[in-house]
Design an enzyme around this catalytic site. Structure first.
Site, PDB file in Angstrom:
ATOM      1  N   GLU A   4       1.759  -0.437  -4.883  1.00  0.00           N
ATOM      2  CA  GLU A   4       0.860   0.642  -5.268  1.00  0.00           C
ATOM      3  C   GLU A   4       1.719   1.891  -5.380  1.00  0.00           C
ATOM      4  OE1 GLU A   4      -3.044   3.186  -3.873  1.00  0.00           O
ATOM      5  OE2 GLU A   4      -1.549   2.576  -2.427  1.00  0.00           O
TER       6      GLU A   4
ATOM      7  N   ASP B 245       0.830  -1.209   0.000  1.00  0.00           N
ATOM      8  CA  ASP B 245       0.000   0.000   0.000  1.00  0.00           C
ATOM      9  C   ASP B 245       0.870   1.267   0.000  1.00  0.00           C
ATOM     10  OD1 ASP B 245      -2.909   0.987   0.554  1.00  0.00           O
ATOM     11  OD2 ASP B 245      -1.688   2.091   1.998  1.00  0.00           O
TER      12      ASP B 245
HETATM   13  C1  NOJ Z   1      -4.240   3.216  -0.771  1.00  0.00           C
HETATM   14  C2  NOJ Z   1      -5.405   2.298  -0.570  1.00  0.00           C
HETATM   15  O1  NOJ Z   1      -5.710   1.652  -1.771  1.00  0.00           O
HETATM   16  C3  NOJ Z   1      -6.529   3.162  -0.052  1.00  0.00           C
HETATM   17  O2  NOJ Z   1      -7.754   2.481  -0.039  1.00  0.00           O
HETATM   18  C4  NOJ Z   1      -6.140   3.663   1.307  1.00  0.00           C
HETATM   19  O3  NOJ Z   1      -7.136   4.556   1.773  1.00  0.00           O
HETATM   20  C5  NOJ Z   1      -4.801   4.406   1.268  1.00  0.00           C
HETATM   21  N1  NOJ Z   1      -3.815   3.736   0.497  1.00  0.00           N
HETATM   22  C6  NOJ Z   1      -4.259   4.583   2.656  1.00  0.00           C
HETATM   23  O4  NOJ Z   1      -3.877   3.336   3.170  1.00  0.00           O
END
Ligand code: NOJ
Ligand code: CA
Length: 539
Positions: A259, A205
């Site tokens: 991500e 993440d």
């Molecule tokens: C990216 C995640 O996909 C999202 O859903 C989340 O709110 C943020 N990162 C913070 O963790």
């Protein structure tokens, strides 16, 4: 069957399960692991090769589980660790890989580390795991700098003794200090914890945000675009080198999938060097409008960036953070399809779904891995009319509703039946789904689509079956073919061609080609607008 090749992440079709909204096994209106276990047959039949689970850990749900209290426990709303272990082995028996979500940038404010930090004094080792600072102003009444939270409002919250702590997301998500070696050690141990339980990959993440400039300078993008004080700092690479060593220490190496939202594709590619992450989500493609030239440019740029580090590309149209692409592509002005989250109630849903089906075939034919967000295979639209008091996303609440937030793409799936909960919860469940489901979803349920040969569900099943059987699909080269304006055409290998007509004018199809799959029913002669086709072409 044990899952096949070790480099599965280079070509796999990966399905994202958002556990809260996938299937509810115990009838409390919230999706859970029992629900997932009961639907593994559906996923296997769909033809995917791996499942990515959004966080299932213990959480107060301030950000739908991306605020983790304990990475080694399953939230009781979702089930137990024993159930997760069963789910992993049942998925493996069906040949499905498992990817879990790890959140390194922050933890929940209920995490033991953070509660200990609050109880400890300024300057203590407990506080050093986070970013605690004194404020500015005569009595420290102003935040340490002007950074803003990605969810709206200031990125700092003050604690009773007067110090402030940093949270790039919600106040309930304090940022960790990755300069502290305990943080590194703890996360490497969390990876081992899940790898030891058979997990095949980790989705990382907010991967490019962990490291911060320790001087915490003010930042004004307009004045000083570079270097950024917390996006894409070089220290991030060290973190993932450590993680890669953990992943590679297993006999069958585990995959790391980042991500990474970065505008600069060369900087993006640095995360994919051969001792760092294996792959990362491709958000340029997701954010691109429904336009042949724009898409072709993004595809070329993506392939070039990945080729520079020999990493596989990924293709993703939707996830739990963006407006579903049926709705994006159905906006009246195609340029707004590029906006990943916005209000625009005038939607031509039929047109959006038609384009979404065509886009699905495009993504499944491109080189690399493809992600499918739960409900995409049903052609679900964004739900835009959720009442304010039912909305849960902190983005909606922290922006005072200016940003619609992400609830509209997180509505529980319709499985069967003609009214809420559409089979999401078991028959006779006392509680309705945690977000309301639209009346029109009876038509979109998996059961309804199962029996309709032209449904989006059956289109995805056919396409995934062809993709799995076709050696030239997945990882490997592609070659553009000459095509009319508004049309994308490319080959994979000697015999496979994908044609996508993004214009409104039908274009002729080669007379001798065999149609493998098409996003709309076709006659042999031509490809209508907003339609894709996969062809077997013998030279
Ligand atoms: C990216 C995640 O996909 C999202 O859903 C989340 O709110 C943020 N990162 C913070 O963790
Ligand atoms: Ca439940």
């Amino acid at each position: 069957m044990t899952p096949r090749t070790t480099d599965w992440w280079r070509h796999a079709a990966i399905y994202q399960v958002y556990p809260r909204s996938f299937a509810d096994g115990n009838g409390d209106g919230i999706g859970d692991l029992a629900g997932v276990r009961s639907r593994l047959g559906y996923l296997q039949q769909l033809g995917i090769e791996a499942i990515w689970f959004s966080p299932w850990y213990l959480t107060p749900m301030a950000d739908a589980g991306y605020d983790v209290t304990d990475f080694r426990r399953i939230d009781p709303r979702f089930g137990t660790l024993a159930e997760a272990e069963k789910l992993i082995s049942e998925a493996h028996e069906r040949g499905l890989r498992i990817i879990v979500d790890v959140v390194p940038n922050h933890v929940s404010d209920e995490h033991a580390w953070f509660t200990a930090a609050l109880d400890a004094a300024p300057g203590s080792p407990e506080r050093d795991l986070f970013w605690f600072r004194d404020g500015r102003g005569d009595s420290g009444e102003l935040p340490p700098n002007e950074w803003q939270s990605i969810f709206g409002g200031p990125a700092w919250t003050r604690v009773p003794d007067g110090q402030w702590y940093l949270h790039l997301f919600a106040p309930q998500q304090p940022d960790l200090n990755w300069r502290n070696p305990l943080v590194r050690a703890e996360y490497e141990d969390i990876l081992r914890f899940w790898f030891d339980r058979g997990v095949d990959g980790i989705r990382v993440d907010s991967a490019a945000m962990c490291s911060k400039d320790p001087t915490l300078p003010d930042y004004d993008h307009a004045l000083s675009p570079n270097p950024h004080p917390y996006v894409d700092l070089d220290d991030n690479h060290d973190i993932y080198r450590g993680w890669r060593a953990v992943a590679d220490s297993y006999p069958e190496p585990r995959a790391l999938i980042g991500e990474v939202w970065l505008a600069d594709s060369a900087r993006f590619a640095r995360y994919l060097r051969n001792d760092e992450l294996h792959s990362a989500f491709n958000f340029d493609f997701l954010g691109c409008s429904w336009d042949a030239d724009a898409l072709r440019a993004v595809i070329d740029q993506t392939l070039a960036a990945h080729a520079s580090v020999s990493a596989p590309s990924t293709w993703v149209l939707s996830n739990h953070d963006v407006t579903r692409h049926v709705t994006r592509y159905g906006r009246p002005d195609t340029s707004t399809a590029a906006g990943i989250r916005q209000y625009n109630p005038v939607v031509n849903e039929d047109l959006g779904r038609r384009r979404a089906r065509a886009a699905g075939l495009l993504t499944m034919a491109l080189p690399g891995a493809v992600y499918i967000y739960q409900g995409e295979e049903l052609g679900l639209p964004e739900v835009e009319d959720i009442p304010a008091d039912r909305r849960d996303d902190p983005i909606y609440h922290r922006t005072g509703g200016k940003d619609p937030g992400r609830d509209g793409c997180r509505v529980p799936l319709p499985w069967s039946g003609t009214s809420e909960p559409y089979g999401f919860s078991p028959e006779g469940a006392a509680t309705s789904p945690w977000l309301p489901q639209p009346a029109a979803w009876a038509q979109l349920s998996a059961a309804t689509q199962n029996t309709d040969p032209h449904s989006t569900l059956n289109l995805y099943r056919r396409a995934l079956a062809v993709r799995a059987a076709e050696p030239s699909l997945g990882d490997g080269p592609m070659r553009w073919l000459d095509s009319a304006p508004g049309v994308l055409a490319f080959t994979r290998g000697q015999e496979f061609t994908c044609v996508v007509n993004l214009s409104t004018t039908p274009v002729p199809l080669p007379g001798d080609a065999q149609i493998l799959v098409s996003s709309q029913p076709l006659n042999q002669a031509e490809l209508p607008g907003d339609t894709s086709v996969w062809l077997r072409t013998t030279a």
